[in-house]
Write a protein that holds these residues in place. Structure first.
Motif, PDB file in Angstrom:
ATOM      1  N   LYS A 215     -98.993  -4.519 -47.823  1.00 20.60           N
ATOM      2  CA  LYS A 215     -99.884  -5.476 -47.167  1.00 20.60           C
ATOM      3  C   LYS A 215    -101.261  -4.868 -46.950  1.00 20.60           C
ATOM      4  O   LYS A 215    -102.290  -5.501 -47.141  1.00 20.60           O
ATOM      5  CB  LYS A 215     -99.290  -5.925 -45.833  1.00 20.60           C
ATOM      6  N   LYS A 216    -101.288  -3.582 -46.530  1.00 18.39           N
ATOM      7  CA  LYS A 216    -102.563  -2.913 -46.301  1.00 18.39           C
ATOM      8  C   LYS A 216    -103.346  -2.824 -47.597  1.00 18.39           C
ATOM      9  O   LYS A 216    -104.548  -3.062 -47.656  1.00 18.39           O
ATOM     10  CB  LYS A 216    -102.338  -1.516 -45.716  1.00 18.39           C
ATOM     11  N   GLU A 217    -102.635  -2.492 -48.691  1.00 25.66           N
ATOM     12  CA  GLU A 217    -103.317  -2.377 -49.970  1.00 25.66           C
ATOM     13  C   GLU A 217    -103.864  -3.727 -50.419  1.00 25.66           C
ATOM     14  O   GLU A 217    -104.963  -3.832 -50.960  1.00 25.66           O
ATOM     15  CB  GLU A 217    -102.360  -1.807 -51.018  1.00 25.66           C
ATOM     16  N   GLU A 218    -103.038  -4.806 -50.189  1.00 22.53           N
ATOM     17  CA  GLU A 218    -103.506  -6.145 -50.565  1.00 22.53           C
ATOM     18  C   GLU A 218    -104.747  -6.535 -49.753  1.00 22.53           C
ATOM     19  O   GLU A 218    -105.712  -7.100 -50.259  1.00 22.53           O
ATOM     20  CB  GLU A 218    -102.396  -7.170 -50.357  1.00 22.53           C
ATOM     21  N   GLY A 219    -104.730  -6.211 -48.414  1.00 28.69           N
ATOM     22  CA  GLY A 219    -105.884  -6.533 -47.564  1.00 28.69           C
ATOM     23  C   GLY A 219    -107.126  -5.787 -48.021  1.00 28.69           C
ATOM     24  O   GLY A 219    -108.228  -6.338 -48.078  1.00 28.69           O
ATOM     25  N   ALA A 222    -108.542  -7.343 -51.235  1.00 26.09           N
ATOM     26  CA  ALA A 222    -109.231  -8.617 -50.981  1.00 26.09           C
ATOM     27  C   ALA A 222    -110.600  -8.378 -50.368  1.00 26.09           C
ATOM     28  O   ALA A 222    -111.590  -9.024 -50.733  1.00 26.09           O
ATOM     29  CB  ALA A 222    -108.374  -9.477 -50.064  1.00 26.09           C
ATOM     30  N   ARG A 223    -110.660  -7.455 -49.435  1.00 28.41           N
ATOM     31  CA  ARG A 223    -111.941  -7.152 -48.805  1.00 28.41           C
ATOM     32  C   ARG A 223    -112.931  -6.599 -49.821  1.00 28.41           C
ATOM     33  O   ARG A 223    -114.129  -6.929 -49.832  1.00 28.41           O
ATOM     34  CB  ARG A 223    -111.762  -6.154 -47.671  1.00 28.41           C
ATOM     35  N   THR A 224    -112.435  -5.751 -50.691  1.00 30.97           N
ATOM     36  CA  THR A 224    -113.312  -5.163 -51.706  1.00 30.97           C
ATOM     37  C   THR A 224    -113.899  -6.234 -52.612  1.00 30.97           C
ATOM     38  O   THR A 224    -115.093  -6.240 -52.935  1.00 30.97           O
ATOM     39  CB  THR A 224    -112.519  -4.137 -52.538  1.00 30.97           C
ATOM     40  N   VAL A 225    -113.039  -7.170 -53.040  1.00 30.60           N
ATOM     41  CA  VAL A 225    -113.518  -8.256 -53.912  1.00 30.60           C
ATOM     42  C   VAL A 225    -114.564  -9.118 -53.189  1.00 30.60           C
ATOM     43  O   VAL A 225    -115.598  -9.509 -53.761  1.00 30.60           O
ATOM     44  CB  VAL A 225    -112.326  -9.111 -54.374  1.00 30.60           C
TER      45      VAL A 225
END
Length: 243
Positions: A215-219, A222-225
């Motif tokens: 979940k942390k990696e997905e968050g 998304a923030r990076t994009v």
């Protein structure tokens, strides 16, 4: 010149009998008697020296005395169809009055002074009928003992009583060992169940940690994009303003 006759008296005179079984050393005795009034030197010889042990094999027999010679047959594989060819010879001579060295006397003895007697060896095995007779006589002796006297009981009955007591002890020990084994099995089962619970808990905890990390990696992705898109829009706007 013929040799003189043997002055020693041999018992037995002609045969040495050895009674089997021959799986162990078999001993027979040869008695040598000196009936003369002079001391006599003797030697015992055999045609098979490796098969026999003779004690004593030489010596001096005083006047009017006798000596027992033990002849020990060494163990061997007995064949009833094979006849023994072994022989013994008792050699003797009159001892000089001033004798000091017996070996020297034998070396210096003249052939006409030597006397000898020969014996052949006979091997015998116990007869089956004699074995049966001995067993029956032993049974009769044991049955004739008074029953009221405990000390007269056959050794077998006393040993059987001791065996019963030992059997009881062994049975009790077996029961104790069975109970101990059952207890160990239960403890082992409990330990395995505890290990299973620990494994399940550790698996659950590891799965939770992995899901949180995902979940942390997905968050983060998304923030990076979003930041990249935002920077792109800002760049476009700034470019238009500059132009």
């Amino acid at each position: 010149m013929a040799r003189p006759e043997q002055v020693l008296l041999l018992e037995p005179q002609h045969e040495l009998k050895f009674r089997g079984p021959f799986s162990d050393v078999v001993t027979t005795n040869l008695k040598l008697s000196n009936p003369t009034d002079r001391n006599v030197c003797f030697k015992v010889k055999t045609t098979a020296p490796r098969r026999y042990c003779v004690r004593p094999n030489s010596g001096i027999i005083d006047a009017g005395t006798s000596i027992n010679v033990s002849v020990m047959l060494q163990p061997f594989d007995y064949d009833p169809n094979e006849k023994s060819k072994h022989k013994f010879m008792v050699q003797s001579l009159l001892a000089p009055p001033d004798m000091t060295d017996m070996e020297g006397v034998w070396k210096e003895a003249k052939p006409e002074e030597l006397m000898d007697s020969k014996l052949r060896c006979v091997f015998e095995m116990p007869v089956e009928n004699e074995k049966t007779h001995d067993m029956e006589s032993n049974k009769m002796m044991s049955s004739s003992l008074p029953k009221s006297d405990p000390s007269a009981l056959p050794p077998k009955s006393m040993s059987s009583t001791l065996d019963d007591g030992e059997v009881k002890k062994i049975m009790e020990e077996c029961k104790r060992l069975q109970m101990e084994a059952q207890r160990l099995r239960e403890e082992n089962k409990q330990i395995r169940e505890d290990d299973g619970l620990r494994m399940r808990k550790s698996n659950m905890m590891s799965s939770q940690h992995s899901s949180v990390g995902m979940k942390k990696e997905e968050g983060l992705s998304a923030r990076t994009v979003a930041l990249i898109v935002l920077f792109f829009i800002v760049g476009v706007i700034v470019g238009k303003l500059v132009l």
